[in-house]
Design a protein around this motif. Structure first.
Motif, PDB file in Angstrom:
ATOM      1  N   LEU A 114       9.145  81.754 -14.205  1.00  0.00           N
ATOM      2  CA  LEU A 114      10.588  81.712 -13.971  1.00  0.00           C
ATOM      3  C   LEU A 114      11.101  80.293 -14.215  1.00  0.00           C
ATOM      4  O   LEU A 114      10.444  79.312 -13.860  1.00  0.00           O
ATOM      5  N   ASP A 115      12.277  80.197 -14.810  1.00  0.00           N
ATOM      6  CA  ASP A 115      12.904  78.910 -15.091  1.00  0.00           C
ATOM      7  C   ASP A 115      13.015  78.085 -13.802  1.00  0.00           C
ATOM      8  O   ASP A 115      13.445  78.584 -12.759  1.00  0.00           O
ATOM      9  N   LYS A 116      12.660  76.830 -13.878  1.00  0.00           N
ATOM     10  CA  LYS A 116      12.738  75.950 -12.711  1.00  0.00           C
ATOM     11  C   LYS A 116      14.168  75.834 -12.185  1.00  0.00           C
ATOM     12  O   LYS A 116      14.380  75.565 -10.998  1.00  0.00           O
ATOM     13  N   GLN A 117      15.126  76.057 -13.075  1.00  0.00           N
ATOM     14  CA  GLN A 117      16.518  75.981 -12.633  1.00  0.00           C
ATOM     15  C   GLN A 117      16.836  77.082 -11.618  1.00  0.00           C
ATOM     16  O   GLN A 117      17.707  76.918 -10.761  1.00  0.00           O
ATOM     17  N   VAL A 118      16.131  78.199 -11.701  1.00  0.00           N
ATOM     18  CA  VAL A 118      16.323  79.273 -10.715  1.00  0.00           C
ATOM     19  C   VAL A 118      15.980  78.753  -9.326  1.00  0.00           C
ATOM     20  O   VAL A 118      16.742  78.952  -8.367  1.00  0.00           O
ATOM     21  N   LEU A 119      14.859  78.091  -9.201  1.00  0.00           N
ATOM     22  CA  LEU A 119      14.475  77.532  -7.907  1.00  0.00           C
ATOM     23  C   LEU A 119      15.468  76.459  -7.463  1.00  0.00           C
ATOM     24  O   LEU A 119      15.845  76.395  -6.283  1.00  0.00           O
ATOM     25  N   ALA A 120      15.914  75.636  -8.406  1.00  0.00           N
ATOM     26  CA  ALA A 120      16.897  74.607  -8.060  1.00  0.00           C
ATOM     27  C   ALA A 120      18.166  75.241  -7.503  1.00  0.00           C
ATOM     28  O   ALA A 120      18.753  74.749  -6.527  1.00  0.00           O
ATOM     29  N   ASP A 121      18.598  76.358  -8.103  1.00  0.00           N
ATOM     30  CA  ASP A 121      19.807  77.029  -7.625  1.00  0.00           C
ATOM     31  C   ASP A 121      19.605  77.660  -6.252  1.00  0.00           C
ATOM     32  O   ASP A 121      20.518  77.676  -5.415  1.00  0.00           O
ATOM     33  N   ILE A 122      18.416  78.228  -6.007  1.00  0.00           N
ATOM     34  CA  ILE A 122      18.114  78.775  -4.680  1.00  0.00           C
ATOM     35  C   ILE A 122      18.224  77.675  -3.625  1.00  0.00           C
ATOM     36  O   ILE A 122      18.870  77.843  -2.575  1.00  0.00           O
ATOM     37  N   LEU A 123      17.605  76.547  -3.908  1.00  0.00           N
ATOM     38  CA  LEU A 123      17.616  75.441  -2.949  1.00  0.00           C
ATOM     39  C   LEU A 123      19.018  74.857  -2.783  1.00  0.00           C
ATOM     40  O   LEU A 123      19.390  74.422  -1.685  1.00  0.00           O
ATOM     41  N   ARG A 124      19.795  74.839  -3.864  1.00  0.00           N
ATOM     42  CA  ARG A 124      21.170  74.339  -3.785  1.00  0.00           C
ATOM     43  C   ARG A 124      22.019  75.257  -2.910  1.00  0.00           C
ATOM     44  O   ARG A 124      22.819  74.796  -2.094  1.00  0.00           O
ATOM     45  N   GLY A 125      21.839  76.575  -3.072  1.00  0.00           N
ATOM     46  CA  GLY A 125      22.577  77.512  -2.231  1.00  0.00           C
ATOM     47  C   GLY A 125      22.242  77.331  -0.761  1.00  0.00           C
ATOM     48  O   GLY A 125      23.131  77.300   0.098  1.00  0.00           O
ATOM     49  N   ALA A 126      20.953  77.196  -0.469  1.00  0.00           N
ATOM     50  CA  ALA A 126      20.536  76.981   0.920  1.00  0.00           C
ATOM     51  C   ALA A 126      21.071  75.654   1.444  1.00  0.00           C
ATOM     52  O   ALA A 126      21.549  75.565   2.590  1.00  0.00           O
ATOM     53  N   GLY A 127      21.012  74.626   0.603  1.00  0.00           N
ATOM     54  CA  GLY A 127      21.493  73.314   1.024  1.00  0.00           C
ATOM     55  C   GLY A 127      22.965  73.311   1.370  1.00  0.00           C
ATOM     56  O   GLY A 127      23.392  72.698   2.363  1.00  0.00           O
ATOM     57  N   ASP A 128      23.772  74.018   0.574  1.00  0.00           N
ATOM     58  CA  ASP A 128      25.201  74.084   0.868  1.00  0.00           C
ATOM     59  C   ASP A 128      25.462  74.832   2.175  1.00  0.00           C
ATOM     60  O   ASP A 128      26.372  74.482   2.931  1.00  0.00           O
ATOM     61  N   LYS A 129      24.665  75.861   2.449  1.00  0.00           N
ATOM     62  CA  LYS A 129      24.829  76.604   3.700  1.00  0.00           C
ATOM     63  C   LYS A 129      24.391  75.747   4.894  1.00  0.00           C
ATOM     64  O   LYS A 129      25.016  75.812   5.970  1.00  0.00           O
ATOM     65  N   LEU A 130      23.357  74.945   4.732  1.00  0.00           N
ATOM     66  CA  LEU A 130      22.939  74.034   5.796  1.00  0.00           C
ATOM     67  C   LEU A 130      24.040  73.020   6.103  1.00  0.00           C
ATOM     68  O   LEU A 130      24.305  72.696   7.267  1.00  0.00           O
ATOM     69  N   LYS A 131      24.689  72.510   5.039  1.00  0.00           N
ATOM     70  CA  LYS A 131      25.795  71.566   5.248  1.00  0.00           C
ATOM     71  C   LYS A 131      26.922  72.228   6.035  1.00  0.00           C
ATOM     72  O   LYS A 131      27.513  71.623   6.932  1.00  0.00           O
ATOM     73  N   GLU A 132      27.232  73.469   5.682  1.00  0.00           N
ATOM     74  CA  GLU A 132      28.280  74.201   6.386  1.00  0.00           C
ATOM     75  C   GLU A 132      27.947  74.349   7.868  1.00  0.00           C
ATOM     76  O   GLU A 132      28.831  74.301   8.732  1.00  0.00           O
ATOM     77  N   ALA A 133      26.666  74.511   8.166  1.00  0.00           N
ATOM     78  CA  ALA A 133      26.230  74.678   9.555  1.00  0.00           C
ATOM     79  C   ALA A 133      26.016  73.345  10.270  1.00  0.00           C
ATOM     80  O   ALA A 133      25.784  73.334  11.479  1.00  0.00           O
ATOM     81  N   GLY A 134      26.068  72.241   9.533  1.00  0.00           N
ATOM     82  CA  GLY A 134      25.825  70.932  10.132  1.00  0.00           C
ATOM     83  C   GLY A 134      24.367  70.665  10.430  1.00  0.00           C
ATOM     84  O   GLY A 134      24.035  69.948  11.377  1.00  0.00           O
ATOM     85  N   ILE A 135      23.481  71.216   9.599  1.00  0.00           N
ATOM     86  CA  ILE A 135      22.029  71.106   9.807  1.00  0.00           C
ATOM     87  C   ILE A 135      21.441  70.107   8.819  1.00  0.00           C
ATOM     88  O   ILE A 135      21.819  70.071   7.644  1.00  0.00           O
ATOM     89  N   THR A 136      20.476  69.320   9.276  1.00  0.00           N
ATOM     90  CA  THR A 136      19.798  68.352   8.430  1.00  0.00           C
ATOM     91  C   THR A 136      18.503  68.941   7.889  1.00  0.00           C
ATOM     92  O   THR A 136      17.648  69.396   8.655  1.00  0.00           O
TER      93      THR A 136
END
Length: 349
Positions: A114-136
């Motif tokens: 699988l393209d590495k960009q797929v994993l990058a996008d998964i992690l980016r989605g999770a990261g944005d949700k963590l920011k929304e929740a105020g989680i480090t």
């Protein structure tokens, strides 16, 4: 950052559309075979009542809330999958009444296929949700695997006297649910290309929504028990609440919010195995009306990913809390009540 080339990410999941947990019957059998844990007076919540997270007391003012959750893709968009997985894992902390603080990523990914960009996008989605929740985000762990899986281990904080478990419901309480159900049937249908783009967006938005607002609003009320509705379905998690609290639950089936087309797609056969396992496990623990057919019974047992909170609140406060939730944009509904009759059992009416 550009998104990865569009792929059918759910096709990499061999388990079907719902990303289901191991079934409750199988899991209970495994847990029963384990040796008893070493007693620890600081462990406030462990595995005894199948609660959403563990709680460990640090001192008289502070306790840790810890949870972990991960699963295979249930939508095709990698960014959305990351958001859903993050919201799902964080939800356990909210259900306990805690404030999420830090998270660790858990990654299994076929890096050679699988393209590495797929994993990058998964992690980016999770990261944005963590920011929304105020989680480090403090780190994580990854392995090369044939089937992609993603989730998080989340740690939060709570006052030891303010822990909300799934085992404190009292007769007279009203039950409020903060998200519609039917997610498992719809995500199974996504895998079979049965949903249009708007329908995929709708169920994705439900799963990706944090339970932060309901958790914050309920903190001002006399909430006796709370759990989030996930893989064991509304009735499965409701049953855990009934048994842990030793109360009976009456569920108003006509008031339970259900996502569009769920019944139609269930009738066409898109009911995940996890949903059917949940139904089988609840035999003897739930009484359905004679007029309710198999499809509607399955829907109430549907295996949910990143579902809403099931809140058991003092009866005289329920309408006010419900109003605040709806005013804040939460798709909440009053769906039942706790009673002293038939403790540990659910009656659907």
């Amino acid at each position: 950052m550009a998104s990865a080339e569009k792929i059918k990410l759910t096709s990499y999941s061999t388990k079907g559309g719902c990303g289901c947990k191991i079934g409750p019957a199988d899991l209970s059998q495994v847990i029963r075979s384990l040796p008893a844990a070493v007693p620890n007076p600081n462990l406030l919540v462990g595995i005894d009542t199948s609660d959403d997270a563990g709680v460990y007391k640090l001192n008289d003012e502070l306790a840790l809330v810890q949870t972990v959750d991960f699963f295979t893709p249930i939508v095709d968009d990698p960014y959305a999958f990351g958001q859903i997985a993050a919201a799902n894992a964080i939800s356990d902390i909210y259900a306990m009444g805690g404030t999420p603080l830090t998270a660790l990523n858990i990654v299994a990914f076929p890096i050679k296929t699988l393209d590495k960009q797929v994993l990058a996008d998964i992690l980016r989605g999770a990261g944005d949700k963590l920011k929304e929740a105020g989680i480090t985000l403090v780190g994580g762990h990854s392995i090369d695997d044939n089937e992609p899986k993603f989730g998080l281990a989340v740690t939060g904080l709570i006052h030891p006297d303010q822990v909300r478990t799934n085992a404190g419901s009292k007769p007279g309480d009203k039950l409020i649910l903060t998200k519609p159900i039917g997610v498992g049937i719809l995500t199974t249908s996504i895998k079979k290309d049965k949903l249009n783009e708007a329908e995929v967006d709708r169920v994705t938005a439900v799963m990706a929504a944090l339970n932060k607002t309901p958790a914050q609003l309920m903190s001002a009320y006399e909430v006796h028990a709370c759990t989030d509705v996930t893989g064991f379905g509304l009735l499965g998690h409701g049953s855990e609440m009934a048994k842990g609290s030793q109360v009976g639950l009456r569920l108003f089936s006509s008031e339970v919010p259900i996502l569009p087309r769920v019944r139609e797609l269930a009738e066409e056969g898109f009911v995940p195995g996890g949903t059917k396992n949940n139904f089988a496990h609840l035999q003897g623990s739930v009484t359905f009306p004679e007029t309710m057919d198999q499809i509607d019974q399955w829907i109430l047992c549907d295996a949910v990913t990143s579902g809403g909170l099931l809140i058991s609140v003092a009866g005289d406060q329920a309408e006010k809390l419900l109003g605040e939730l709806r005013e804040a944009g939460v798709e909440a509904a009053l769906i039942g009540e706790a009673v002293s009759e038939h403790p540990g059992h659910i009656t659907v009416i």
